[in-house]
Design an enzyme around this catalytic site. Structure first.
Site, PDB file in Angstrom:
ATOM      1  N   SER A  52       0.835  -1.195   0.000  1.00  0.00           N
ATOM      2  CA  SER A  52       0.000   0.000   0.000  1.00  0.00           C
ATOM      3  C   SER A  52       0.876   1.253   0.000  1.00  0.00           C
ATOM      4  O   SER A  52       2.068   1.210   0.279  1.00  0.00           O
ATOM      5  CB  SER A  52      -0.931  -0.004   1.207  1.00  0.00           C
ATOM      6  OG  SER A  52      -0.195   0.134   2.389  1.00  0.00           O
ATOM      7  N   GLU A  53       0.263   2.361  -0.304  1.00  0.00           N
ATOM      8  CA  GLU A  53       0.978   3.629  -0.422  1.00  0.00           C
ATOM      9  C   GLU A  53       1.710   4.012   0.869  1.00  0.00           C
ATOM     10  O   GLU A  53       2.749   4.624   0.828  1.00  0.00           O
ATOM     11  CB  GLU A  53      -0.024   4.731  -0.790  1.00  0.00           C
ATOM     12  CG  GLU A  53       0.642   6.000  -1.268  1.00  0.00           C
ATOM     13  CD  GLU A  53       1.383   5.827  -2.583  1.00  0.00           C
ATOM     14  OE1 GLU A  53       2.368   6.566  -2.791  1.00  0.00           O
ATOM     15  OE2 GLU A  53       1.005   4.976  -3.394  1.00  0.00           O
ATOM     16  N   ASN A  54       1.162   3.618   2.012  1.00  0.00           N
ATOM     17  CA  ASN A  54       1.790   4.009   3.270  1.00  0.00           C
ATOM     18  C   ASN A  54       2.922   3.058   3.701  1.00  0.00           C
ATOM     19  O   ASN A  54       3.447   3.175   4.791  1.00  0.00           O
ATOM     20  CB  ASN A  54       0.739   4.123   4.380  1.00  0.00           C
ATOM     21  CG  ASN A  54       0.034   2.810   4.630  1.00  0.00           C
ATOM     22  OD1 ASN A  54       0.367   1.799   4.052  1.00  0.00           O
ATOM     23  ND2 ASN A  54      -0.968   2.848   5.476  1.00  0.00           N
TER      24      ASN A  54
END
Length: 58
Positions: A52-54
């Site tokens: 995921s982006e995080n």
């Protein structure tokens, strides 16, 4: 002048098509928005690691 015809795809159709291009064993950064839909179209016979982006691996 030539006329080119295009078929407009829905967001789900785009996600389904993109999922077909992900190879077995791939690590994929899904990002935000439309890319997150790709996960629901991945084949069950593939081992794919979603990122995921995080920065979390799922």
């Amino acid at each position: 002048m030539s006329h080119t015809s295009y078929t407009v795809l829905t967001r789900d159709q785009i996600a389904e098509r993109a999922a077909q291009d992900i190879p077995d064993g791939a690590y994929v950064n899904l990002g935000i928005g439309l890319p997150t839909k790709i996960a629901q179209y991945l084949s069950n016979d593939k081992d794919v690691f979603l990122h995921s982006e995080n920065g979390l691996l799922a």
